[in-house]
Design a protein around this motif. Structure first.
Motif, mmCIF file in Angstrom:
data_model
loop_
_atom_site.group_PDB
_atom_site.id
_atom_site.type_symbol
_atom_site.label_atom_id
_atom_site.label_comp_id
_atom_site.label_asym_id
_atom_site.label_seq_id
_atom_site.Cartn_x
_atom_site.Cartn_y
_atom_site.Cartn_z
ATOM 1 N N VAL A 120 2.512 12.448 -5.679
ATOM 2 C CA VAL A 120 3.529 12.347 -4.626
ATOM 3 C C VAL A 120 4.916 12.575 -5.213
ATOM 4 O O VAL A 120 5.737 13.298 -4.643
ATOM 5 C CB VAL A 120 3.446 10.976 -3.902
ATOM 6 C CG1 VAL A 120 4.571 10.814 -2.908
ATOM 7 C CG2 VAL A 120 2.106 10.834 -3.217
ATOM 8 N N GLN A 158 2.369 1.700 -3.446
ATOM 9 C CA GLN A 158 1.357 2.211 -4.367
ATOM 10 C C GLN A 158 1.128 3.703 -4.120
ATOM 11 O O GLN A 158 1.019 4.485 -5.057
ATOM 12 C CB GLN A 158 0.060 1.433 -4.185
ATOM 13 C CG GLN A 158 -1.027 1.812 -5.157
ATOM 14 C CD GLN A 158 -2.301 1.005 -4.921
ATOM 15 O OE1 GLN A 158 -2.459 0.330 -3.905
ATOM 16 N NE2 GLN A 158 -3.207 1.089 -5.874
ATOM 17 N N PHE A 159 1.078 4.112 -2.860
ATOM 18 C CA PHE A 159 0.893 5.525 -2.516
ATOM 19 C C PHE A 159 2.081 6.365 -2.977
ATOM 20 O O PHE A 159 1.918 7.424 -3.570
ATOM 21 C CB PHE A 159 0.695 5.666 -1.006
ATOM 22 C CG PHE A 159 0.787 7.080 -0.520
ATOM 23 C CD1 PHE A 159 -0.263 7.965 -0.713
ATOM 24 C CD2 PHE A 159 1.923 7.531 0.129
ATOM 25 C CE1 PHE A 159 -0.178 9.266 -0.265
ATOM 26 C CE2 PHE A 159 2.019 8.832 0.587
ATOM 27 C CZ PHE A 159 0.953 9.709 0.386
ATOM 28 N N LYS A 208 2.425 7.182 -6.806
ATOM 29 C CA LYS A 208 1.427 7.994 -7.504
ATOM 30 C C LYS A 208 2.096 9.240 -8.046
ATOM 31 O O LYS A 208 3.039 9.763 -7.485
ATOM 32 C CB LYS A 208 0.293 8.388 -6.550
ATOM 33 C CG LYS A 208 -0.647 7.259 -6.234
ATOM 34 C CD LYS A 208 -1.800 7.752 -5.405
ATOM 35 C CE LYS A 208 -2.754 6.613 -5.116
ATOM 36 N NZ LYS A 208 -3.872 7.049 -4.299
ATOM 37 N N GLU A 263 0.830 -1.202 0.000
ATOM 38 C CA GLU A 263 0.000 0.000 0.000
ATOM 39 C C GLU A 263 0.868 1.258 0.000
ATOM 40 O O GLU A 263 0.564 2.228 -0.707
ATOM 41 C CB GLU A 263 -0.922 0.020 1.212
ATOM 42 C CG GLU A 263 -2.065 -0.966 1.143
ATOM 43 C CD GLU A 263 -2.923 -0.892 2.378
ATOM 44 O OE1 GLU A 263 -3.335 0.227 2.760
ATOM 45 O OE2 GLU A 263 -3.183 -1.956 2.970
#
Length: 140
Positions: free
Chosen positions: A14, A7-8, A11, A4
């Protein structure tokens, strides 16, 4: 949890933010040097001092001929020269960022689509065409 986070972190927003922070901190150092090394010395010279960042108001009875560092060792001071330097840094940085955003907005703005102007002759020809269309009546 690691997937997770990966994946964050991957992005686009980010990564753009990370690049912006890195470039911004490097740019802030350039502006800081511009203000401290180029702009403030002549201003300090005009006011009568050699180093504008050393202007302060003593709060514990320190002598005014001490440098800011020495005066701070002896007690509290109001370092207004340093504050004005930082304020000028901020003003220059904010102005440059404003100009960059303004330029980017001009590049992003879509070109206005020109609406075709109806020429009077075209309008008259359309009226004639419409009046000549068969109305569904038969004439004998």
């Amino acid at each position: 949890m690691m997937s997770e986070f990966k994946q964050f972190a991957m992005k686009g927003n980010v990564m753009d933010l990370a690049v912006g922070v890195i470039i911004g901190s490097a740019f802030a150092k350039i502006v800081d040097s511009l203000v401290q090394d180029i702009i403030m010395p002549p201003i300090g010279r005009l006011i009568g001092g050699l180093d504008f960042a050393n202007y302060y108001l003593p709060l514990n009875g320190q002598a005014m001929d001490l440098t800011l560092v020495e005066a701070k060792k002896l007690g509290a001071v109001i370092a207004y020269g340093n504050f004005l330097t930082v304020l000028l840094n901020f003003a220059i940085l904010a102005f440059i960022i404003f100009q960059m955003i303004r330029m980017m907005n001009k590049l992003r703005a879509p070109e206005p689509v020109a609406t075709p102007v109806e020429v009077e002759e075209v309008l008259l020809l359309r009226e004639i065409r419409d009046s000549l269309k068969p109305s569904g009546r038969t004439t004998i």
